[in-house]
Design an enzyme around this catalytic site. Structure first.
Site, PDB file in Angstrom:
ATOM      1  CG  HIS A 112      -1.866   1.118   1.318  1.00 62.28           C
ATOM      2  ND1 HIS A 112      -3.223   0.967   1.152  1.00 62.28           N
ATOM      3  CD2 HIS A 112      -1.669   2.444   1.574  1.00 62.28           C
ATOM      4  CE1 HIS A 112      -3.825   2.135   1.286  1.00 62.28           C
ATOM      5  NE2 HIS A 112      -2.896   3.063   1.556  1.00 62.28           N
ATOM      6  CD  GLU A 113       1.419   3.465   3.618  1.00 60.13           C
ATOM      7  OE1 GLU A 113       1.591   4.534   3.002  1.00 60.13           O
ATOM      8  OE2 GLU A 113       0.380   3.218   4.258  1.00 60.13           O
ATOM      9  CG  HIS A 116       0.419   6.116  -0.709  1.00 62.23           C
ATOM     10  ND1 HIS A 116      -0.666   6.446  -1.484  1.00 62.23           N
ATOM     11  CD2 HIS A 116      -0.088   5.627   0.463  1.00 62.23           C
ATOM     12  CE1 HIS A 116      -1.788   6.171  -0.821  1.00 62.23           C
ATOM     13  NE2 HIS A 116      -1.450   5.672   0.357  1.00 62.23           N
TER      14      HIS A 116
END
Length: 233
Positions: A112-113, A116
């Site tokens: 998920h990160e 980003h």
């Protein structure tokens, strides 16, 4: 702007060690028996074995943003409501060592990160001033990281209706925005709706929605072989 107010508006209050580190590197506090050591081991395993993470790391390297474990990841104690975050000011991924206890959870958070971080690398995201940029990256992260995979939704007792995946992505993106920005739910919903279709259909660098680890392995294989395909044209 008052520092405390700024921390609350940008979500830094959820990551208290961003300002005050409890332990220094190499101290007894980071011995084999701490959350930090377990976090570091699970992070290393995710980076070496997860097809999601391996594809993203490869894509970032190809984009000129090579990721170094010691520089770009930090295991820290966080507020109990969050598992991780991307600190755009330092280009660093925060992993909440006090809230991540299973390898599968670590792998999802890392993925998920990293999405980003990939967006930060390729798209010049204005994280602090443009809510639409933030919403778009949150939609992409929820969509592509496995957060809304059937197995994870079943574990949360959320079972599929029509377009369940889209609704899961929308809901998780909304919660992420509300956690780190001081805006109303109505405003956040409006922003998510405005960018949802475009960002939901942006599957870079996977080229598809990897609904499972098997999908992610195929996506990683295709990504690694992309130059071979171009050569044979």
């Amino acid at each position: 702007m008052d520092q405390t107010k700024q921390e609350e508006e940008y979500g830094y209050d959820l990551f208290p060690e961003r300002n005050t580190r409890k332990y220094k590197k190499g101290s007894i506090g980071e011995s084999l028996f701490t959350f930090n050591h377990k976090c570091q081991v699970m992070l290393q395993f995710a980076m070496e074995t997860s097809p999601y993470a391996k594809l993203l790391l490869s894509a970032m390297k190809s984009s000129g943003c090579k990721v170094f474990k010691d520089r770009h990841f930090s295991c820290e104690d966080c507020d109990g409501t969050v598992s991780g975050g991307f600190d755009a000011a330092s280009s660093q991924i925060v992993l909440c060592q006090n809230n991540i206890h299973q390898q599968s959870h670590m792998t999802r958070v890392v993925t998920h990160e990293l999405i980003h971080a990939f967006d930060h690398c390729r798209a010049h995201v204005d994280w602090f001033n443009n809510y639409r940029h933030l919403a778009c990256s949150e939609i992409r992260a929820a969509n592509l990281s496995g957060d809304c995979a059937f197995s994870n939704e079943a574990a949360r007792f959320n079972f599929g209706l029509k377009q369940h995946h889209q609704e899961c992505v929308r809901g998780r993106a909304l919660r992420s925005i509300l956690a780190v920005r001081n805006i109303s739910r109505e405003e956040a919903e409006k922003i998510v709706d405005e960018v949802f279709d475009t960002c939901f259909n942006d599957h870079a660098p996977f080229g598809r929605i990897p609904h499972s680890k098997k999908d992610a392995r195929f996506a990683y294989r295709d990504y690694e072989n992309r130059d071979r395909y171009y050569t044979n044209l």
